[in-house]
Design a protein around this motif. Structure first.
Motif, PDB file in Angstrom:
ATOM      1  N   LYS A 211      16.028 -34.098 -12.585  1.00  0.00           N
ATOM      2  CA  LYS A 211      16.407 -34.482 -13.900  1.00  0.00           C
ATOM      3  C   LYS A 211      17.484 -33.704 -14.478  1.00  0.00           C
ATOM      4  O   LYS A 211      18.280 -34.261 -15.391  1.00  0.00           O
ATOM      5  CB  LYS A 211      15.091 -34.169 -14.842  1.00  0.00           C
ATOM      6  N   GLU A 212      17.628 -32.529 -14.038  1.00  0.00           N
ATOM      7  CA  GLU A 212      18.761 -31.626 -14.617  1.00  0.00           C
ATOM      8  C   GLU A 212      19.923 -31.587 -13.594  1.00  0.00           C
ATOM      9  O   GLU A 212      20.998 -30.882 -13.791  1.00  0.00           O
ATOM     10  CB  GLU A 212      18.360 -30.001 -14.443  1.00  0.00           C
ATOM     11  N   GLY A 213      20.052 -32.610 -12.550  1.00  0.00           N
ATOM     12  CA  GLY A 213      20.941 -32.661 -11.514  1.00  0.00           C
ATOM     13  C   GLY A 213      20.956 -31.513 -10.790  1.00  0.00           C
ATOM     14  O   GLY A 213      22.166 -30.961 -10.138  1.00  0.00           O
ATOM     15  N   ARG A 214      19.921 -30.664 -10.507  1.00  0.00           N
ATOM     16  CA  ARG A 214      20.016 -29.462  -9.634  1.00  0.00           C
ATOM     17  C   ARG A 214      19.125 -29.421  -8.179  1.00  0.00           C
ATOM     18  O   ARG A 214      18.348 -30.660  -8.252  1.00  0.00           O
ATOM     19  CB  ARG A 214      19.371 -28.438 -10.248  1.00  0.00           C
ATOM     20  N   ARG A 215      19.199 -28.920  -7.513  1.00  0.00           N
ATOM     21  CA  ARG A 215      18.421 -29.033  -5.969  1.00  0.00           C
ATOM     22  C   ARG A 215      17.962 -27.724  -5.778  1.00  0.00           C
ATOM     23  O   ARG A 215      18.638 -26.572  -6.426  1.00  0.00           O
ATOM     24  CB  ARG A 215      19.450 -29.476  -4.854  1.00  0.00           C
ATOM     25  N   PHE A 216      17.044 -27.503  -4.881  1.00  0.00           N
ATOM     26  CA  PHE A 216      16.256 -26.447  -4.419  1.00  0.00           C
ATOM     27  C   PHE A 216      17.608 -25.154  -4.028  1.00  0.00           C
ATOM     28  O   PHE A 216      17.286 -24.204  -4.288  1.00  0.00           O
ATOM     29  CB  PHE A 216      15.344 -26.379  -3.490  1.00  0.00           C
ATOM     30  N   PRO A 217      18.311 -25.460  -3.198  1.00  0.00           N
ATOM     31  CA  PRO A 217      19.166 -24.578  -2.545  1.00  0.00           C
ATOM     32  C   PRO A 217      20.080 -23.558  -3.563  1.00  0.00           C
ATOM     33  O   PRO A 217      20.356 -22.580  -3.471  1.00  0.00           O
ATOM     34  CB  PRO A 217      20.388 -25.272  -1.440  1.00  0.00           C
ATOM     35  N   ASP A 218      20.209 -24.506  -4.897  1.00  0.00           N
ATOM     36  CA  ASP A 218      20.832 -23.735  -5.821  1.00  0.00           C
ATOM     37  C   ASP A 218      19.976 -22.862  -6.963  1.00  0.00           C
ATOM     38  O   ASP A 218      20.325 -22.436  -8.036  1.00  0.00           O
ATOM     39  CB  ASP A 218      21.692 -24.714  -6.829  1.00  0.00           C
ATOM     40  N   THR A 219      18.771 -22.823  -6.414  1.00  0.00           N
ATOM     41  CA  THR A 219      17.558 -22.402  -7.545  1.00  0.00           C
ATOM     42  C   THR A 219      17.084 -21.037  -6.957  1.00  0.00           C
ATOM     43  O   THR A 219      16.537 -20.872  -5.875  1.00  0.00           O
ATOM     44  CB  THR A 219      16.707 -23.440  -7.529  1.00  0.00           C
ATOM     45  N   ARG A 220      16.983 -20.031  -7.832  1.00  0.00           N
ATOM     46  CA  ARG A 220      16.502 -18.657  -7.866  1.00  0.00           C
ATOM     47  C   ARG A 220      14.864 -18.763  -8.133  1.00  0.00           C
ATOM     48  O   ARG A 220      14.863 -19.033  -9.433  1.00  0.00           O
ATOM     49  CB  ARG A 220      17.276 -17.649  -8.340  1.00  0.00           C
ATOM     50  N   VAL A 221      13.931 -18.352  -7.403  1.00  0.00           N
ATOM     51  CA  VAL A 221      12.722 -18.578  -8.080  1.00  0.00           C
ATOM     52  C   VAL A 221      11.903 -17.275  -8.042  1.00  0.00           C
ATOM     53  O   VAL A 221      12.058 -16.376  -7.174  1.00  0.00           O
ATOM     54  CB  VAL A 221      11.880 -19.483  -7.044  1.00  0.00           C
ATOM     55  N   ALA A 222      11.255 -16.723  -9.123  1.00  0.00           N
ATOM     56  CA  ALA A 222      10.219 -15.738  -9.163  1.00  0.00           C
ATOM     57  C   ALA A 222       8.708 -16.291  -9.276  1.00  0.00           C
ATOM     58  O   ALA A 222       8.666 -17.262 -10.047  1.00  0.00           O
ATOM     59  CB  ALA A 222      10.564 -14.816 -10.314  1.00  0.00           C
ATOM     60  N   ILE A 223       7.844 -15.611  -8.665  1.00  0.00           N
ATOM     61  CA  ILE A 223       6.578 -16.306  -8.530  1.00  0.00           C
ATOM     62  C   ILE A 223       5.646 -15.125  -8.852  1.00  0.00           C
ATOM     63  O   ILE A 223       5.561 -14.124  -8.053  1.00  0.00           O
ATOM     64  CB  ILE A 223       6.076 -16.806  -7.082  1.00  0.00           C
ATOM     65  N   GLN A 224       4.771 -15.309  -9.779  1.00  0.00           N
ATOM     66  CA  GLN A 224       3.740 -14.298 -10.285  1.00  0.00           C
ATOM     67  C   GLN A 224       2.366 -14.688  -9.504  1.00  0.00           C
ATOM     68  O   GLN A 224       1.761 -15.727  -9.667  1.00  0.00           O
ATOM     69  CB  GLN A 224       3.663 -14.376 -11.664  1.00  0.00           C
ATOM     70  N   GLY A 225       1.707 -13.867  -8.503  1.00  0.00           N
ATOM     71  CA  GLY A 225       0.536 -14.310  -7.851  1.00  0.00           C
ATOM     72  C   GLY A 225       1.043 -14.705  -6.519  1.00  0.00           C
ATOM     73  O   GLY A 225       1.838 -15.431  -6.067  1.00  0.00           O
ATOM     74  N   PHE A 226       0.338 -14.171  -5.586  1.00  0.00           N
ATOM     75  CA  PHE A 226       0.577 -14.222  -4.091  1.00  0.00           C
ATOM     76  C   PHE A 226      -0.838 -14.753  -3.467  1.00  0.00           C
ATOM     77  O   PHE A 226      -1.048 -14.135  -2.391  1.00  0.00           O
ATOM     78  CB  PHE A 226       1.128 -13.116  -3.450  1.00  0.00           C
ATOM     79  N   GLY A 227      -1.375 -15.455  -3.971  1.00  0.00           N
ATOM     80  CA  GLY A 227      -2.693 -15.887  -3.509  1.00  0.00           C
ATOM     81  C   GLY A 227      -2.720 -17.067  -2.638  1.00  0.00           C
ATOM     82  O   GLY A 227      -1.418 -17.732  -2.410  1.00  0.00           O
TER      83      GLY A 227
END
Ligand code: NAD
Length: 423
Positions: A211-227
């Motif tokens: 919807k924002e015209g973006r893709r995964f390779p341009d995206t930095r992700v932080a994840i809380q929880g590693f279960g």
């Protein structure tokens, strides 16, 4: 799954928060106040005591709950949580959340939740099995494939579901595959169930980025929880080319702005029990993770992680709620004022219950699907719900959360009105 926290993660009463949320939805979408009054309460709630023979010969008594919030659209569905901080009100709030999640996904289910106050990490396998079998026996009149179908949640696993399935089946005298979902594959589990919640999150983030015209390779992700959820999501996102810049578990966070090697993180966590010490990363606190410099922040741990105290410091432009209730209404208001797109739990965290629904259907039919079929059907349902939520948000000029809950509550309200009030 794991349960490690000893001090409570609940800053506010989750049931009060859920009710405030429901009242707001009712006002925004013009739902009859009598109906909102009905939906504020849980249909049925059972509180049980669970005496368990411990390995040292003593008997310890645990408290457990099973709460059914609503069954207007079909049998109740919801996980069972084993955690030291479980409270009755938390279970009720989570049961209500399941009603909205199932309705938003258009599944023929109502909402339920169960919980036992215990720390599964401190129990031996034998103690855990005896606790599970006794808890199942205490709630056996409440559950069943046409009544209420449990599933895993924090602190419970496929093995726990297998014991529930076996206990129920032994009591009724034949195998009942549809009594519980999240079972091991050997006992009628569905392929794709283990990673289903994470996959649902992935589909939601992908659609939002599009919807924002973006893709995964341009995206930095932080994840809380590693279960179950966080770990599977990190793997799927890395496969899509996203850069995972921060991960955390209850022991703390690890960060690397150039990208964390997720496969190595999974191996490290399996070997050491914690993410801390992962080579190639710097250590940080859980608060640092929430406030880290990233595009998408995924909340995949427990409730109320983002609140009025820290929401002002979040730097992500998108917050994705894989966990149930990870943002308080106070925190939510701040995120909304700051123009941060929040993908709410009812939408983003629904992949697990969708594939649980598939498992229930497969179990009733005793006919099992291939993994690509499960994933394709999951994608259809989640993306349809995303698009419905997105267009409702635009039509009402409201948040994704309000739109998702609005759609869900309206569906339950319509079913209630159509059925009529009994007697
Ligand atoms: P899990 O027990 O496997 O994992 C929870 C993780 O959160 C663990 O890694 C734990 O160390 C971490 N954690 C706890 N407190 C933390 C903190 N303060 N900071 C950072 N990490 C912390 O549980 P799960 O099944 O992955 O579930 C996670 C969330 O997703 C829960 O809210 C659950 O209700 C929700 N959920 C799970 C499913 C499912 O299918 N498993 C489905 C829908 C929703």
């Amino acid at each position: 799954m794991s349960a490690t926290e000893t001090s409570t993660h609940l800053r506010e009463n989750p049931l009060s928060l859920a009710r405030v949320q429901l009242a707001r939805v009712g006002e925004t979408f013009g739902v009859d106040s009598n109906l909102i009054g009905v939906l504020k309460s849980c249909k049925k709630s059972v509180e049980v005591s669970i005496p368990v023979l411990m390995d040292n010969g003593s008997v310890r008594v645990f408290d457990g709950y099973r709460v059914i919030h609503n069954v207007t659209r079909g049998p109740a569905k919801g996980g069972i949580r084993y955690h030291p901080n479980v409270t009755h009100e938390e279970v009720k709030a989570l049961a209500m959340g399941m009603t909205w999640k199932c309705a938003l996904m258009s599944l023929p289910f109502g909402g339920a939740k169960g919980g036992v106050i215990c720390d599964p990490k401190e129990l031996s396998a034998g103690e855990l099995e005896r606790l599970t079998r006794r808890y199942t026996t205490e709630i056996i009149n409440e559950i069943g494939p046409e009544k209420d179908i449990p599933a895993p949640d924090v602190g419970t696993s496929a093995q726990v579901m297998a014991w529930i399935f076996d206990t129920y089946s032994m009591n009724v005298g034949h195998s009942v595959l549809g009594v519980v979902t999240g079972k091991p594959l050997a006992l009628g589990g569905s392929v794709g169930r283990d990673g289903a919640t994470a996959r649902g999150v992935l589909y939601c983030i992908r659609t939002a980025l599009q919807k924002e015209g973006r893709r995964f390779p341009d995206t930095r992700v932080a994840i809380q929880g590693f279960g179950t959820v966080g770990r599977n999501l990190a793997r799927l996102l890395a496969e899509e080319g996203a850069r995972i810049v921060a991960l955390s578990d209850s022991g703390g966070a690890v960060v690397n702005s150039y990208g964390i090697d997720v496969a190595a993180a999974i191996v490290h966590k399996a070997e050491h029990g914690v993410l801390r010490g992962l080579p190639g990363t710097e250590e940080a606190t859980n608060d640092d993770l929430l406030e880290s410099d990233c595009d998408v922040l995924v909340l995949a741990a427990l409730e109320q992680a983002v609140n009025a105290d820290n929401a002002g410091r979040i730097r992500a432009h998108m917050v994705c709620e894989a966990a149930n209730g990870p943002t308080t209404p106070g925190g939510d208001e701040i995120l909304e004022d700051r123009g941060i797109l929040v993908l709410p739990d009812a939408l983003a965290g629904a992949g697990g219950v969708v594939v649980s629904y598939f498992e229930w259907v497969q179990g009733l039919q005793e006919y099992f699907w291939k993994e690509y079929e499960v994933n394709a059907k999951l994608n259809d349902i989640v993306v349809r719900a995303f698009e419905e939520t997105w267009s409702t948000r635009e039509r009402f000029g409201t948040s994704m959360r309000m739109a998702a809950y609005g759609l869900a509550v309206q569906r339950v309200a319509e079913a209630t009105t159509t059925r009529g009030l009994y007697p």
